[in-house]
Design a protein around this motif. Structure first.
Motif, short mmCIF file in Angstrom:
data_model
loop_
_atom_site.label_atom_id
_atom_site.label_comp_id
_atom_site.label_asym_id
_atom_site.label_seq_id
_atom_site.Cartn_x
_atom_site.Cartn_y
_atom_site.Cartn_z
N GLN A 45 0.74 -1.09 0.12
CA GLN A 45 -0.15 0.16 0.00
C GLN A 45 0.81 1.41 -0.01
OE1 GLN A 45 -3.06 0.18 3.07
NE2 GLN A 45 -4.06 1.87 2.50
N ASN A 46 1.82 1.38 0.77
CA ASN A 46 2.52 2.58 0.86
C ASN A 46 3.39 2.90 -0.61
OD1 ASN A 46 2.03 3.21 3.29
ND2 ASN A 46 3.80 2.49 4.09
N GLU A 47 3.41 1.71 -1.15
CA GLU A 47 4.39 1.94 -2.71
C GLU A 47 3.09 2.73 -3.69
OE1 GLU A 47 7.35 1.67 -3.51
OE2 GLU A 47 8.09 0.33 -1.89
N TRP A 48 1.95 2.47 -3.65
CA TRP A 48 0.79 2.91 -4.36
C TRP A 48 0.07 4.15 -4.25
CZ3 TRP A 48 -4.04 2.36 -3.32
CH2 TRP A 48 -4.54 1.15 -2.37
N LYS A 49 -0.26 4.14 -2.84
CA LYS A 49 -1.29 4.85 -2.37
C LYS A 49 -1.22 6.46 -2.64
CE LYS A 49 -0.09 5.26 2.53
NZ LYS A 49 -0.50 5.29 3.93
N TYR A 50 -0.06 6.84 -2.80
CA TYR A 50 0.10 8.29 -2.96
C TYR A 50 0.35 8.63 -4.45
CZ TYR A 50 1.54 8.21 2.11
OH TYR A 50 1.41 7.88 3.48
N VAL A 51 0.21 7.79 -5.53
CA VAL A 51 0.65 7.78 -6.84
C VAL A 51 -0.64 7.28 -7.66
CG1 VAL A 51 2.99 8.18 -6.66
CG2 VAL A 51 2.16 5.83 -7.18
N ALA A 52 -1.34 6.57 -7.11
CA ALA A 52 -2.41 5.80 -8.09
C ALA A 52 -3.49 5.16 -7.18
CB ALA A 52 -1.51 4.29 -8.64
N GLU A 53 -4.41 5.21 -7.87
CA GLU A 53 -5.76 4.42 -7.48
C GLU A 53 -5.79 3.01 -8.15
OE1 GLU A 53 -9.00 7.93 -7.46
OE2 GLU A 53 -8.53 6.92 -9.32
N ILE A 54 -6.24 1.89 -7.42
CA ILE A 54 -6.29 0.70 -7.81
C ILE A 54 -7.67 0.42 -8.22
CG2 ILE A 54 -6.40 -1.66 -6.91
CD1 ILE A 54 -3.52 -0.66 -7.02
N LYS A 55 -7.60 -0.19 -9.40
CA LYS A 55 -9.08 -0.73 -9.79
C LYS A 55 -8.98 -2.31 -10.25
CE LYS A 55 -11.75 -0.30 -14.07
NZ LYS A 55 -11.72 0.40 -15.65
N ARG A 56 -9.74 -2.90 -9.58
CA ARG A 56 -10.04 -4.37 -9.70
C ARG A 56 -11.05 -4.98 -10.84
NH1 ARG A 56 -9.34 -2.40 -4.44
NH2 ARG A 56 -8.30 -3.72 -2.91
N GLU A 57 -10.50 -5.84 -11.28
CA GLU A 57 -11.37 -6.54 -12.49
C GLU A 57 -11.25 -7.94 -12.32
OE1 GLU A 57 -9.99 -5.02 -16.10
OE2 GLU A 57 -10.92 -3.14 -15.98
N TYR A 58 -11.88 -8.44 -11.17
CA TYR A 58 -11.76 -9.78 -10.79
C TYR A 58 -12.75 -10.54 -11.52
CZ TYR A 58 -8.78 -8.45 -6.92
OH TYR A 58 -7.83 -8.09 -6.20
N ASP A 59 -12.41 -11.80 -12.25
CA ASP A 59 -13.35 -12.79 -12.83
C ASP A 59 -13.87 -13.58 -11.60
OD1 ASP A 59 -14.68 -14.81 -14.19
OD2 ASP A 59 -13.15 -14.99 -15.66
#
Length: 203
Positions: A45-59
């Motif tokens: 989380q600390n790697e991405w939370k300041y630079v990106a939003e996470i989008k999930r596309e789970y089958d």
């Protein structure tokens, strides 16, 4: 209320860390890949939370997948951290505007697909065929060892008999796709003997 929220977040992180640091095994186990992806997202989380939003596309039809879970987790976190760094490089040039990292799965007839896409810097076409080479890195000096993708490819291809593929457009982003066979391999004689010894030791 804030204390309870904080405890809930800590509990989630501890649970993810416990899940993520699952003891290694030389025998594949049937695994819910979505659980591994969620643990990876939390741990990194600390790697991405300041630079990106996470989008999930789970089958939701994705079956359990035979895998070496500790090693697959290593691949997933490597790809997610790389995606975060690529998106972060773009954020520096756009006044901190958040990018997007899309994490998804797809069920196919004979294999499971896991993909991570980012809106990062992308990789120049001229060097795309070298990104899996040991010691090759696109990061600046001191930031990358050039081992992450080489190890990831070895884990996916050599240990899981799967495929690790890259699609990238410079300036637009990259997508890494992991394809893992759904059929569980017959254990080798060496593995069978090791399991027999282990079972006997517990009798």
């Amino acid at each position: 209320s804030q204390t309870l929220n904080g405890i809930e977040r800590i509990t989630k992180i501890v649970r993810a860390m416990k899940e993520f640091s699952h003891p290694g095994s030389s025998v594949k186990v049937m695994r819910n890949i979505h659980d591994s992806l969620e643990s990876t997202i939390t741990v990194a989380q600390n790697e991405w939370k300041y630079v990106a939003e996470i989008k999930r596309e789970y089958d939701q039809n994705l079956p359990l997948v035979p895998c070496l879970i500790a090693e697959l987790n290593q691949v997933l976190i490597n790809l997610l951290v790389n995606a975060a760094h690529a998106v972060g490089d773009v954020a520096k040039k756009t006044n901190g505007k958040l990018g997007t990292i899309t994490i998804g799965t797809k069920a196919h007839a004979d294999h499971a697909e896991i993909y991570l896409s980012d809106t990062g810097t992308g990789i120049p076409k001229a060097i795309q065929n070298r990104v899996f080479d040991p010691f090759f890195t696109t990061k600046e000096v001191g930031k990358g060892t050039g081992q992450g993708l080489a190890i990831a490819r070895s884990i996916v291809v050599d240990k899981h008999k799967g495929r690790l593929e890259l699609e990238s457009v410079e300036g637009k982003g990259s997508t890494f796709r992991i394809r893992l066979p759904l059929e569980l391999e017959e254990p080798s004689d060496e593995t069978t003997n090791a399991l027999a010894v282990l079972e006997k030791s517990h009798e």
